[in-house]
Motif scaffolding. Structure first.
Motif, short mmCIF file in Angstrom:
data_model
loop_
_atom_site.label_atom_id
_atom_site.label_comp_id
_atom_site.label_asym_id
_atom_site.label_seq_id
_atom_site.Cartn_x
_atom_site.Cartn_y
_atom_site.Cartn_z
N ARG A 180 1.79 4.62 6.60
CA ARG A 180 3.16 4.14 6.07
C ARG A 180 3.59 5.04 4.80
NH1 ARG A 180 2.58 1.89 9.47
NH2 ARG A 180 2.97 -0.16 10.30
N ILE A 209 -3.75 1.84 7.21
CA ILE A 209 -2.43 1.22 7.39
C ILE A 209 -1.35 1.95 6.20
CG2 ILE A 209 -0.86 -0.73 6.96
CD1 ILE A 209 -3.04 -2.54 7.67
N GLY A 210 -1.95 2.32 5.09
CA GLY A 210 -1.27 2.66 4.09
C GLY A 210 -0.84 3.93 4.31
N TYR A 249 -6.72 1.29 3.73
CA TYR A 249 -5.95 2.82 3.54
C TYR A 249 -5.24 3.23 4.78
CZ TYR A 249 -6.48 7.72 3.10
OH TYR A 249 -6.11 9.06 3.01
#
Lengths: 320, 255
Positions: free
Chosen positions: A33, A29-30, A27
């Motif tokens: 991004r 990392i997402g 989550y």
């Protein structure tokens, strides 16, 4: 059985912790991004992508607001860069913003900088294409620098010549060194300015005046613009003519009368012209003078007479 | 035809491959030994956590301290969290976890199954109608295949915490800034392949450990040999898998 159960619990905790951490990292990392926030897609066309890759940051006002989604070559001079930008910042980015490719720090990752322009425009929307600004590369900078250096060389040569010429010439120095001249110049400029100001003021007044005249305000206006007045005026002129005719007759009579007076005709003529009459008049006036003197003496004597003293005393008391 | 050394090598390789395929053949058909599998998971996963955690923590700390001087030389001290987190997450923690588990679990399995083999318990199981492969091998290989990734993920977390402490020994990096920088740097391309390869590590540890024990011979001496060679071979296999993984990741451009 109980031992088995506690083992199961421990294993459960272990598996749970591992899974939670894994999902947490996914989550995080997402979210970095922008995979989970609502986004819009915008694009910009560059001449040179300069090593930009998908996943690089997009910055607006120095803040990361999205990522580069795709970089593709359109033709030999154009590279299309698609960017995913957080929806919540789109209200601040205008359609006329300019995108440029920069570097994070001195040798960090490439990134796209979106800069705002002061002119007013609408906010960006899905699919908009931003204008781009070609960032200067080091090589180009060097090229420009070498051209600049050439120019500077020529300029300094010229400057050298000019300064040597100036050094040889005394009159220019005298001219430049003269302080009174500059003072005069200054004053002249001040005067010119003042005059200019006044002229402007006067011109303004004139303009107002003319406007007033046009509207028929004031005497001049009335004179020029009022038609009833002109009618009255012509009537007045006729009247004046009549009056002057009468006056001519009266003045003729007057000249006759004064002629008579001069010759001593009539009572007034006698009064003004007869010298014996004047003499008699003088005599009469002298007599009158002595007469009044005697009369005032008599009156003083009366004041002191026994019969009238009481009356005069009372009069004096009342005055006080 | 082949020299004896080569012959033995290929013989061993073929046997291991056959053993590995047999796991797939027997592992996915009933009946399932759930209770035994959970018991193995408990031993492999939960009981290894303190060891793995401590190792990961120390690795995180040490790598950070070691990397610092080089980065300071470039004036790139701020990059310490970024650099360390990528190297820990991509490579160091998964491999260290797998090696520790190969040492602890692989040797344990080799010894346990080996002694069962030499004391003919496995044969006895077969006689009593229980499928020894299902009961002993499938459960253990399942346990290692599923538990090593979990251990590696928790190891990642602990090693990143160790790296945070390492960053703060000399410099100052706030908790929030550290994690911001870490998650700024790492991508799915770092995390997913690194987790995927730990499944293969786990599978390799399980298969090698069980194989060595299952085919143990020559009495108690053979048990020691089984345990020993299980550790050596599984450690070697971990590195070979790692080499393959890094090449596949590179080809797929997941960097």
């Amino acid at each position: 059985m109980i031992k088995d159960l506690s083992r199961n619990v421990k294993l459960g905790i272990f598996v749970f912790a591992g899974t939670i951490f894994f999902i947490g990292v996914l989550y995080m990392i997402g979210s970095k991004r922008n995979l989970f926030s609502s986004n819009i897609l915008i694009s910009a066309k560059f001449y040179n992508a300069d090593g930009l890759m998908s996943g690089n940051s997009v910055r607006f006002a120095g803040i990361n607001i999205g990522t580069v989604k795709n970089v593709e070559i359109i033709n030999d001079t154009t590279v299309l860069v698609q960017m995913v930008i957080e929806n919540k910042v789109t209200t601040h980015i205008k359609k006329n913003s300019i995108a440029s490719i920069g570097t994070d720090g001195l040798m960090g990752n490439k990134l796209v900088n979106i800069g705002s322009v002061s002119a007013a425009a609408e906010t960006i929307e899905e699919g908009d294409e931003l204008k781009t600004f070609k960032a200067i590369s080091a090589a180009e900078m060097m090229q420009t620098l070498s051209a600049t250096n050439e120019n500077i060389k020529i300029i300094t040569e010229d400057l050298k010549q000019i300064s040597s010429k100036l050094n040889k010439n005394n009159s220019l120095w005298n001219f430049l060194a003269d302080t009174t001249l500059t003072e005069n110049l200054r004053q002249t400029i001040v005067s010119i300015k003042l005059t200019g100001d006044r002229t402007a003021y006067v011109a303004g007044d004139l303009k107002q005046l003319m406007a007033g005249v046009k509207e028929g305000k004031g005497t001049l206006g009335a004179l020029l613009m009022d038609t009833s007045l002109s009618k009255n005026l012509s009537q007045s002129v006729v009247n004046i003519k009549l009056v002057s005719n009468d006056l001519a007759i009266v003045s003729g009579d007057l000249s006759n009368i004064t002629k008579g007076i001069k010759n001593g005709e009539g009572a007034v003529g006698t009064l003004l012209m007869d010298t014996t009459f004047v003499h008699n008049m003088n005599k009469s006036m002298e007599n009158l003078n002595t007469g009044t003197k005697g009369f005032s003496e008599n009156m003083e004597a009366l004041k002191h007479s026994i019969f009238l003293r009481k009356y005069f005393k009372k009069q004096a008391k009342d005055k006080k | 035809m082949l020299p004896k050394v080569l012959n033995n090598f290929f013989d061993e390789m073929g046997s291991i491959s056959r053993f590995g395929f047999r796991f797939f053949k027997e592992g996915f058909v009933p009946r399932y030994e759930f209770r035994e599998m959970i018991r193995q998971c408990y031993y492999v996963g939960y009981r290894s956590l303190p060891l793995v955690g401590l190792t990961a923590f120390i690795m995180g700390l040490v790598i950070t301290i070691q990397s610092r001087p080089t980065l300071v030389e470039f004036g790139a001290e701020d990059w310490l969290p970024k650099m360390v987190s990528v190297s820990l997450l991509r490579e160091i923690t998964p491999v260290i976890t797998a090696l520790i588990c190969a040492g602890k679990i692989g040797s344990g399995m080799g010894a346990e199954l080996g002694s069962m083999k030499v004391t003919e318990q496995i044969d006895a199981m077969e006689v009593s109608g229980t499928n020894p492969f299902k009961y002993l091998v499938v459960t253990r290989v399942f346990a290692t295949t599923l538990m090593i990734p979990l251990l590696a993920i928790l190891g990642d977390a602990i090693s990143l915490y160790g790296a945070y402490l390492g960053c703060n020994i000399r410099g100052v990096v706030s908790w929030q800034l550290y994690w911001n920088q870490v998650f700024e740097t790492i991508t799915y391309g770092d995390l997913i392949p690194s987790v995927l390869k730990t499944f293969f590590f786990g599978y390799a540890i399980g298969v090698i450990g069980c194989f060595k024990g299952y085919y143990s011979s020559k009495g108690t001496e053979g048990v020691g040999q089984s345990a020993n060679s299980a550790v050596v071979l599984s450690s070697l296999l971990i590195f070979i898998i790692d080499l393959l993984a890094v090449q596949i990741i590179d080809i797929l451009n997941l960097t």
